[in-house]
Design a protein around this motif. Structure first.
Motif, PDB file in Angstrom:
ATOM      1  N   ALA A  50       0.802  -1.239   0.000  1.00 53.44           N
ATOM      2  CA  ALA A  50       0.000   0.000   0.000  1.00 53.44           C
ATOM      3  C   ALA A  50       0.826   1.277   0.000  1.00 53.44           C
ATOM      4  CB  ALA A  50      -0.993   0.003   1.152  1.00 53.44           C
ATOM      5  N   ALA A  51       2.107   1.193  -0.303  1.00 54.35           N
ATOM      6  CA  ALA A  51       2.966   2.379  -0.269  1.00 54.35           C
ATOM      7  C   ALA A  51       2.570   3.438  -1.288  1.00 54.35           C
ATOM      8  CB  ALA A  51       4.429   1.983  -0.467  1.00 54.35           C
ATOM      9  N   THR A  52       1.900   3.040  -2.358  1.00 51.24           N
ATOM     10  CA  THR A  52       1.497   4.009  -3.382  1.00 51.24           C
ATOM     11  C   THR A  52       0.016   4.362  -3.318  1.00 51.24           C
ATOM     12  OG1 THR A  52       1.134   2.234  -4.984  1.00 51.24           O
ATOM     13  CG2 THR A  52       3.318   3.285  -4.987  1.00 51.24           C
ATOM     14  N   ASP A  53      -0.685   3.872  -2.300  1.00 49.68           N
ATOM     15  CA  ASP A  53      -2.127   4.089  -2.169  1.00 49.68           C
ATOM     16  C   ASP A  53      -2.412   5.277  -1.249  1.00 49.68           C
ATOM     17  OD1 ASP A  53      -4.868   3.993  -1.905  1.00 49.68           O
ATOM     18  OD2 ASP A  53      -4.933   1.925  -1.156  1.00 49.68           O
ATOM     19  N   ALA A  54      -2.661   6.439  -1.832  1.00 53.66           N
ATOM     20  CA  ALA A  54      -2.938   7.652  -1.055  1.00 53.66           C
ATOM     21  C   ALA A  54      -4.262   7.574  -0.313  1.00 53.66           C
ATOM     22  CB  ALA A  54      -2.921   8.870  -1.972  1.00 53.66           C
ATOM     23  N   ALA A  59      -3.489   3.785   9.391  1.00 60.70           N
ATOM     24  CA  ALA A  59      -2.639   2.740   9.980  1.00 60.70           C
ATOM     25  C   ALA A  59      -1.868   1.981   8.900  1.00 60.70           C
ATOM     26  CB  ALA A  59      -3.485   1.770  10.806  1.00 60.70           C
ATOM     27  N   VAL A  60      -2.499   1.739   7.764  1.00 61.48           N
ATOM     28  CA  VAL A  60      -1.859   1.046   6.648  1.00 61.48           C
ATOM     29  C   VAL A  60      -0.747   1.923   6.072  1.00 61.48           C
ATOM     30  CG1 VAL A  60      -2.228   0.123   4.314  1.00 61.48           C
ATOM     31  CG2 VAL A  60      -3.892  -0.339   6.132  1.00 61.48           C
ATOM     32  N   GLN A  61      -1.019   3.208   5.905  1.00 63.55           N
ATOM     33  CA  GLN A  61      -0.004   4.125   5.387  1.00 63.55           C
ATOM     34  C   GLN A  61       1.172   4.264   6.357  1.00 63.55           C
ATOM     35  OE1 GLN A  61      -1.131   7.756   3.361  1.00 63.55           O
ATOM     36  NE2 GLN A  61      -3.267   7.079   3.339  1.00 63.55           N
ATOM     37  N   SER A  62       0.875   4.274   7.651  1.00 60.19           N
ATOM     38  CA  SER A  62       1.953   4.358   8.649  1.00 60.19           C
ATOM     39  C   SER A  62       2.869   3.144   8.576  1.00 60.19           C
ATOM     40  CB  SER A  62       1.370   4.492  10.058  1.00 60.19           C
ATOM     41  OG  SER A  62       0.698   5.718  10.195  1.00 60.19           O
ATOM     42  N   ARG A  63       2.266   1.961   8.401  1.00 61.44           N
ATOM     43  CA  ARG A  63       3.087   0.748   8.238  1.00 61.44           C
ATOM     44  C   ARG A  63       3.917   0.827   6.958  1.00 61.44           C
ATOM     45  NH1 ARG A  63      -1.552  -1.643  10.408  1.00 61.44           N
ATOM     46  NH2 ARG A  63      -2.332  -2.265   8.365  1.00 61.44           N
ATOM     47  N   SER A 140       0.925   9.714  -1.193  1.00 61.30           N
ATOM     48  CA  SER A 140       1.093   8.351  -0.696  1.00 61.30           C
ATOM     49  C   SER A 140       2.280   8.282   0.262  1.00 61.30           C
ATOM     50  CB  SER A 140       1.330   7.392  -1.869  1.00 61.30           C
ATOM     51  OG  SER A 140       2.612   7.624  -2.431  1.00 61.30           O
ATOM     52  N   ALA A 141       2.379   7.192   0.979  1.00 59.57           N
ATOM     53  CA  ALA A 141       3.524   6.966   1.867  1.00 59.57           C
ATOM     54  C   ALA A 141       4.832   7.037   1.076  1.00 59.57           C
ATOM     55  CB  ALA A 141       3.383   5.608   2.549  1.00 59.57           C
ATOM     56  N   ARG A 142       4.822   6.508  -0.130  1.00 58.82           N
ATOM     57  CA  ARG A 142       6.029   6.528  -0.970  1.00 58.82           C
ATOM     58  C   ARG A 142       6.413   7.958  -1.351  1.00 58.82           C
ATOM     59  NH1 ARG A 142       8.417   5.276  -6.109  1.00 58.82           N
ATOM     60  NH2 ARG A 142       9.876   3.556  -5.835  1.00 58.82           N
ATOM     61  N   ASP A 143       5.419   8.823  -1.611  1.00 59.61           N
ATOM     62  CA  ASP A 143       5.700  10.234  -1.908  1.00 59.61           C
ATOM     63  C   ASP A 143       6.386  10.907  -0.723  1.00 59.61           C
ATOM     64  OD1 ASP A 143       4.384  10.049  -4.417  1.00 59.61           O
ATOM     65  OD2 ASP A 143       2.452  10.581  -3.495  1.00 59.61           O
ATOM     66  N   VAL A 144       5.890  10.618   0.471  1.00 61.97           N
ATOM     67  CA  VAL A 144       6.428  11.228   1.688  1.00 61.97           C
ATOM     68  C   VAL A 144       7.879  10.803   1.906  1.00 61.97           C
ATOM     69  CG1 VAL A 144       6.193  11.319   4.201  1.00 61.97           C
ATOM     70  CG2 VAL A 144       4.157  11.427   2.752  1.00 61.97           C
ATOM     71  N   VAL A 145       8.126   9.509   1.890  1.00 60.56           N
ATOM     72  CA  VAL A 145       9.485   9.013   2.139  1.00 60.56           C
ATOM     73  C   VAL A 145      10.419   9.452   1.024  1.00 60.56           C
ATOM     74  CG1 VAL A 145      10.907   6.954   2.482  1.00 60.56           C
ATOM     75  CG2 VAL A 145       8.665   7.135   3.598  1.00 60.56           C
ATOM     76  N   SER A 146       9.933   9.493  -0.200  1.00 57.45           N
ATOM     77  CA  SER A 146      10.741   9.983  -1.315  1.00 57.45           C
ATOM     78  C   SER A 146      11.199  11.427  -1.069  1.00 57.45           C
ATOM     79  CB  SER A 146       9.929   9.898  -2.615  1.00 57.45           C
ATOM     80  OG  SER A 146      10.637  10.468  -3.684  1.00 57.45           O
TER      81      SER A 146
END
Length: 193
Positions: A50-54, A59-63, A140-146
């Motif tokens: 779910a790293a690309t699911d905005a 809780a899923v995005q945090s994981r 998404s989580a991936r956008d943030v970490v990127s």
């Protein structure tokens, strides 16, 4: 991003990056930003669920953020960060404070940078914090970490060898960006006393 120790005074260095995240860098020791280009630390799509699911639940995005951070750390042979509920709570509290104060800052409303970690009951010896703000429902989580990996001070927190635990949380903030709903991501990195 903030790095501080409980015992040492720190100096303040502020900067902003194009991804609309901000850095407050309290340097108590040597920064640990890794040796490679930022994109060498970003997990390939599909590695973290779910790293690309905005639209995924918080809780899923945090994981997913934790998975992405740990994948980056693995590239530098760093130990995995363990999720800690108290640090997740600290991240939630910081996001709520940013939202309620309407200030994208590590010290919204002038509150001490470590107030939320202390309020959550985590007794830290070392502490760091990354913030990110973007448009609600589009990040998404991936956008943030990127974005954090592209910023050397933020990447130093992600890869910091002195951290053992992590808590990350998104918070909805009305009117923080051009009057529209925003998401404020907070990642709290720490090691216990």
């Amino acid at each position: 991003m903030t790095v501080a120790t409980a015992a040492a005074p720190a100096r303040l260095f502020a900067s902003a990056i194009a991804a609309a995240s901000i850095t407050v860098f309290l340097l108590a020791g040597q920064a640990d930003g890794g040796t490679r280009a930022w994109n060498a630390y970003l997990a390939p799509v599909g590695v973290c669920s779910a790293a690309t699911d905005a639209a995924a639940p918080a809780a899923v995005q945090s994981r997913a953020v934790t998975c992405l951070v740990n994948w980056a750390r693995k590239q530098e042979r760093r130990s995995r960060l363990l999720q800690r509920p108290k640090l997740e709570r600290a991240s939630e509290l910081k996001g709520q404070r940013v939202a309620s104060c309407g200030q994208f800052s590590h010290t919204p409303c002038g509150v001490d940078v470590t107030a939320d970690v202390r309020a959550a009951g985590y007794e830290f010896g070392m502490f760091g914090e990354n913030l990110f703000v973007g448009t609600w429902g589009r990040i998404s989580a991936r956008d943030v970490v990127s974005a954090w990996l592209r910023s050397p001070p933020h990447r130093a927190n992600v890869l910091g060898s002195h951290f053992r635990h992590l808590g990350a949380a998104p918070t909805r903030a009305s009117g923080l960006i051009d009057g529209s709903d925003a998401v404020v991501w907070t990642a709290t990195f720490a090691s216990p006393r």
